[in-house]
Structure formats: C-alpha cells, structure tokens
Design a protein around this motif. Structure first.
Motif, mmCIF file in Angstrom:
data_model
loop_
_atom_site.group_PDB
_atom_site.id
_atom_site.type_symbol
_atom_site.label_atom_id
_atom_site.label_comp_id
_atom_site.label_asym_id
_atom_site.label_seq_id
_atom_site.Cartn_x
_atom_site.Cartn_y
_atom_site.Cartn_z
ATOM 1 N N ASN A 69 0.839 -1.203 0.000
ATOM 2 C CA ASN A 69 0.000 0.000 0.000
ATOM 3 C C ASN A 69 0.869 1.246 0.000
ATOM 4 O O ASN A 69 1.952 1.256 0.606
ATOM 5 C CB ASN A 69 -0.898 0.024 1.230
ATOM 6 N N VAL A 71 1.725 5.145 1.164
ATOM 7 C CA VAL A 71 1.703 5.758 2.496
ATOM 8 C C VAL A 71 1.159 7.170 2.351
ATOM 9 O O VAL A 71 1.591 7.921 1.474
ATOM 10 C CB VAL A 71 3.129 5.794 3.107
ATOM 11 N N ASP A 128 -7.345 10.097 0.905
ATOM 12 C CA ASP A 128 -7.266 8.764 0.322
ATOM 13 C C ASP A 128 -6.295 8.787 -0.838
ATOM 14 O O ASP A 128 -6.276 9.737 -1.613
ATOM 15 C CB ASP A 128 -8.644 8.312 -0.181
ATOM 16 N N ASN A 135 -3.376 -0.417 -5.097
ATOM 17 C CA ASN A 135 -3.293 -0.469 -3.642
ATOM 18 C C ASN A 135 -3.722 0.874 -3.079
ATOM 19 O O ASN A 135 -3.469 1.920 -3.692
ATOM 20 C CB ASN A 135 -1.854 -0.785 -3.201
ATOM 21 N N THR A 136 -4.350 0.865 -1.914
ATOM 22 C CA THR A 136 -4.889 2.102 -1.351
ATOM 23 C C THR A 136 -4.443 2.309 0.091
ATOM 24 O O THR A 136 -4.048 1.367 0.784
ATOM 25 C CB THR A 136 -6.429 2.095 -1.376
ATOM 26 N N ALA A 137 -4.542 3.550 0.534
ATOM 27 C CA ALA A 137 -4.302 3.925 1.926
ATOM 28 C C ALA A 137 -5.135 5.164 2.211
ATOM 29 O O ALA A 137 -5.499 5.911 1.300
ATOM 30 C CB ALA A 137 -2.820 4.202 2.182
ATOM 31 N N SER A 138 -5.439 5.365 3.478
ATOM 32 C CA SER A 138 -6.198 6.554 3.855
ATOM 33 C C SER A 138 -5.786 7.021 5.239
ATOM 34 O O SER A 138 -5.204 6.262 6.021
ATOM 35 C CB SER A 138 -7.707 6.273 3.816
#
Length: 185
Positions: A69, A71, A128, A135-138
């Motif tokens: 993911n 950052v 977000d 790939n994701t991150a929040s």
C-alpha cells in the motif's frame, strides 16, 4: 490493470505440444510460473525441445507487481486550534502521499489544500490515495471544530419611570449566547 501493474502474484500459464515426434525437454514453463516479487518489468522464460531436436522459446515480459500500500501522512492542519480546540476560520488540511514502486495514481480528500469551511463540532477530513497498482491507503483527521459565528449579547436594565429616569441604582443584565463553541468570557 490499465496502468500495467498487478497488486498480487501473477500466474503465467503455458500450453506445450508437439504433434509429430513429441516433447522431449522443457526448461521453465511446463507448469504454471508464479511471479511474486514486487518488481517492475519482470520477465519469465520457457523453452521446449521435441524429440527430433527442434526447439522453441517464449518470453512473457512486462510483469510489474506492487503489493504494498502507498503511504499517506498528515503534513499540516492550519491554523492550529486554540486552547479550547476551536478554530474561527476555515481549516486547511494537507497530506503527503508516497509510493516506493508503482507510483501514485490518484489522491482524494485534501491532498492539495483540502479546506474545511463548514461550521461544526467534531468534523473530519479524509485523505485517500491509490497507487498505479490499485493499492490504497487513507488517513483521517478528526476533532476539527469550526465556529465562525460571533456570539450574541443582549442587555436589559432596570426600567426607568414614565419620564425616562431612575431614582435609584440601575441594574444592567447581560444575556450572552453562542450556539456552537460556547462562551469563553
């Protein structure tokens, strides 16, 4: 995906046959090859020889895998809240996004000067990010309190006589009201 990246292992399958003399040896690729390393532009090779000595080979390239993911971190919240946890102006929330392999695809919710301008208590700001592999991150910033409305104050006094005069001390009463952050002093 459309960006040329995978966010999971990649299975490369081969179909090998020889209708006349038959397959003699296979170097790589007779079974499915599973590529799992997080690297850009990987390749897998397979070659085959038949019993007559004929050979064929194939290279499957452009296999890019990023399973990590991105950052996203909070850079700043400006202005800072006062000692009571309140702001009396808009609050700007800035985020920074990083991805070590495929790179950043999209960022939403405040990456570039996200401004919260509504009044309220316990407001949140969300950031977000998605990398090119999907790939994701929040990150969520909570407890943003904004009150841009001035408090009100009303005064009443001891009523005067019919001539507009008082012949004793006059008492002035102040009623103050604030419907959001409350009265400080």
């Amino acid at each position: 995906n459309a960006n040329g990246w995978n966010n999971s292992d990649v299975t490369v399958s081969y179909s090998i046959s020889d209708t006349l003399s038959g397959v003699d040896t296979v170097v790589g690729g007779y079974e499915d090859d599973v590529v799992s390393s997080e690297v850009a532009d990987q390749s897998v090779n397979a070659s085959v020889a038949d019993k007559a000595g004929n050979t064929a080979g194939i290279t499957v390239s452009n296999i890019s895998i990023d399973k990590t993911n991105p950052v996203i971190t909070l850079l700043s919240r400006l202005p800072s809240a006062n000692n009571y946890g309140w702001n009396n102006s808009d609050v700007m929330v800035k985020y920074q996004a990083q991805d070590g392999l495929s790179g950043i695809d999209t960022v939403a919710g405040g990456y570039e000067d996200g401004i919260i301008s509504v009044e309220g208590f316990g407001l949140t700001a969300n950031g977000d990010v998605k990398d090119l592999a999907g790939n994701t991150a929040s990150v969520t910033v909570t407890d943003i309190n904004i009150d841009k409305t001035q408090p009100t104050i009303h005064a009443t006094r001891t009523p005067p006589n019919e001539n507009g005069w008082n012949n004793s001390d006059v008492t002035v009463r102040y009623d103050v009201f604030d419907n959001l952050s409350g009265i400080d002093s």
